[in-house]
Design a protein around this motif. Structure first.
Motif, PDB file in Angstrom:
ATOM      1  N   LEU A   1       0.844  -1.194   0.000  1.00  0.00           N
ATOM      2  CA  LEU A   1       0.000   0.000   0.000  1.00  0.00           C
ATOM      3  C   LEU A   1       0.881   1.248   0.000  1.00  0.00           C
ATOM      4  O   LEU A   1       1.741   1.398   0.884  1.00  0.00           O
ATOM      5  N   VAL A   2       0.672   2.119  -0.991  1.00  0.00           N
ATOM      6  CA  VAL A   2       1.447   3.361  -1.084  1.00  0.00           C
ATOM      7  C   VAL A   2       0.490   4.537  -1.272  1.00  0.00           C
ATOM      8  O   VAL A   2      -0.637   4.374  -1.733  1.00  0.00           O
TER       9      VAL A   2
ATOM     10  N   ILE B   1      -0.199  -4.135  -5.737  1.00  0.00           N
ATOM     11  CA  ILE B   1       0.141  -2.790  -5.268  1.00  0.00           C
ATOM     12  C   ILE B   1      -1.110  -1.919  -5.291  1.00  0.00           C
ATOM     13  O   ILE B   1      -1.798  -1.834  -6.307  1.00  0.00           O
ATOM     14  N   HIS B   2      -1.411  -1.291  -4.147  1.00  0.00           N
ATOM     15  CA  HIS B   2      -2.565  -0.399  -4.033  1.00  0.00           C
ATOM     16  C   HIS B   2      -2.055   1.036  -3.895  1.00  0.00           C
ATOM     17  O   HIS B   2      -1.333   1.356  -2.948  1.00  0.00           O
ATOM     18  N   VAL B   3      -2.435   1.885  -4.841  1.00  0.00           N
ATOM     19  CA  VAL B   3      -2.027   3.293  -4.829  1.00  0.00           C
ATOM     20  C   VAL B   3      -3.209   4.106  -4.302  1.00  0.00           C
ATOM     21  O   VAL B   3      -4.264   4.167  -4.935  1.00  0.00           O
ATOM     22  N   ALA B   4      -3.032   4.743  -3.146  1.00  0.00           N
ATOM     23  CA  ALA B   4      -4.160   5.358  -2.432  1.00  0.00           C
ATOM     24  C   ALA B   4      -4.866   6.426  -3.243  1.00  0.00           C
ATOM     25  O   ALA B   4      -6.095   6.544  -3.185  1.00  0.00           O
ATOM     26  N   ASP B   5      -4.121   7.241  -4.004  1.00  0.00           N
ATOM     27  CA  ASP B   5      -4.777   8.335  -4.724  1.00  0.00           C
ATOM     28  C   ASP B   5      -5.310   7.908  -6.094  1.00  0.00           C
ATOM     29  O   ASP B   5      -5.777   8.744  -6.864  1.00  0.00           O
TER      30      ASP B   5
ATOM     31  N   ALA C   1      -9.739   1.492  -1.900  1.00  0.00           N
ATOM     32  CA  ALA C   1      -9.074   1.003  -0.697  1.00  0.00           C
ATOM     33  C   ALA C   1      -9.034  -0.519  -0.727  1.00  0.00           C
ATOM     34  O   ALA C   1      -9.999  -1.167  -1.147  1.00  0.00           O
ATOM     35  N   PRO C   2      -7.922  -1.109  -0.298  1.00  0.00           N
ATOM     36  CA  PRO C   2      -7.839  -2.575  -0.308  1.00  0.00           C
ATOM     37  C   PRO C   2      -8.830  -3.187   0.672  1.00  0.00           C
ATOM     38  O   PRO C   2      -9.106  -2.631   1.732  1.00  0.00           O
ATOM     39  N   ASP C   3      -9.357  -4.334   0.314  1.00  0.00           N
ATOM     40  CA  ASP C   3     -10.289  -5.052   1.176  1.00  0.00           C
ATOM     41  C   ASP C   3      -9.468  -5.939   2.112  1.00  0.00           C
ATOM     42  O   ASP C   3      -9.107  -7.078   1.764  1.00  0.00           O
ATOM     43  N   LEU C   4      -9.155  -5.419   3.284  1.00  0.00           N
ATOM     44  CA  LEU C   4      -8.318  -6.159   4.220  1.00  0.00           C
ATOM     45  C   LEU C   4      -8.993  -7.444   4.680  1.00  0.00           C
ATOM     46  O   LEU C   4      -8.334  -8.468   4.885  1.00  0.00           O
TER      47      LEU C   4
END
Length: 336
Positions: A141-142, A164-168, A172-175
């Motif tokens: 997560l970045v 890779i999850h780019v916040a902008d 949002a990742p599904d934790l």
């Protein structure tokens, strides 16, 4: 940490990985063994005073090269600022590698979860697990696309097992889904900001998973509130201690003569815990030693990382106030 071997090392390479992350290659005088997830302690100068900081080892080599990475942190206590000014040729005092965060080699699957600079210890996890042909996947997560340190090496190692999850740019990742996909005895190893780690710990408990299979490391600098100055009242000793924005409660207490035991300085071991008598302000628990339920009780806090968001806290420290304790001749007698 007591008992560590320290070396005089030299910076042989420094390069920017992202706008905020700088990588350093240190030359040790001999080859050192670094397990996956290990870190080194380095001596930095903060305000003309020597202090110790810990940095995860990204890679190590038989020729004595050890690679670390340092992120520029707005709320830094001075360590990252000192490190980022280092240039090739600079001498640096560093410890032997310390191994406290190895993966579980026999787990049916390992999920690596990295938030920001928390990727650094997990690069070596990914490398070691793939070399041993162990089932592993990783979520990274970045904040933005420019902050993907080590993304290319991780793609080479993990291929489609890297997400890779780019916040902008991304949802949002599904934790919940990430963790649910693990086998019942699967292991999760994570490193990142306190908010991410607390969310994962909560989901892990909700799913009834074994706490022994959740491993984590924190950099101890992130909290729920902006870093502010505050005051610590110690009524038994009759003193008040001001904690500035650039120092921890632990450092301020020690500087004021209130000797406080510590070890990890990252909010993991609990050795520096103090009893809370009263709080005038919001306690910002930044540790991962106490459970959320224990933190909510507001009875104890880890002096190395936790703070007050404006106001003051009244504490009962472990130190009994013996004026002789701490003198070198006393320590020599008690440790001989």
């Amino acid at each position: 940490m007591n008992g560590l071997t320290w070396f005089d090392t030299q910076v042989v390479q420094a390069r920017d990985l992202t706008p905020t992350v700088r990588e350093f290659t240190l030359q040790f005088p001999q080859a050192v063994t670094a397990a996956a997830g290990a870190h080194i302690n380095v001596q930095v100068m903060v305000g003309n005073l020597p202090e110790t900081r810990s940095y995860s080892i990204v890679d190590s080599h038989p020729n004595g090269h050890v690679v670390i990475a340092v992120k520029a942190v707005d709320a830094s206590r001075g360590g990252s600022q000192y490190m980022r000014l280092l240039k090739p040729g600079t001498r640096l005092r560093a410890s032997e590698p310390v191994s406290l965060f190895e993966p579980a080699w026999n787990a049916p699957e390992v999920l690596l979860l990295a938030g920001g600079i928390g990727v650094t210890p997990l690069v070596s996890h990914a490398r070691a697990l793939t070399q041993r042909r162990r089932p592993v996947r990783m979520a990274y997560l970045v904040r933005n696309a420019q902050e993907q340190a080590y993304a290319d090496p991780l793609r080479d190692l993990l291929g489609e097992a890297l997400d890779i999850h780019v916040a902008d740019a991304d949802p949002a990742p599904d934790l919940h889904a990430l963790i649910s996909a693990l086998p019942p005895d699967g292991q999760l190893a994570m490193c990142g900001p306190i908010g991410l780690m607390e969310a994962v710990r909560s989901i892990w408990a909700q799913q009834g998973r074994s706490r022994a299979n959740l491993r984590y490391e924190t950099f101890g600098a992130s909290g729920h509130h902006p870093t502010q100055a505050f005051t610590v009242h110690v009524p038994r000793l009759g003193i008040d201690v001001n904690v500035g924005t650039g120092q921890t409660m632990l450092d301020a207490l020690n500087a004021a003569g209130v000797a406080t035991l510590s070890n990890c300085r990252r909010g993991e071991c609990g050795l520096c815990s103090v009893d809370i008598i009263a709080a005038n302000g919001t306690i910002d628990h930044r540790d991962v030693f106490y459970s959320p339920a224990q933190q909510a009780e507001q009875r104890k806090m880890c002096a190395c990382v936790s703070r007050i968001a404006g106001g003051s806290v009244t504490i009962e420290p472990a130190w009994r106030g013996d004026p002789d304790w701490g003198r070198p001749e006393i320590l020599q007698r008690t440790t001989s």
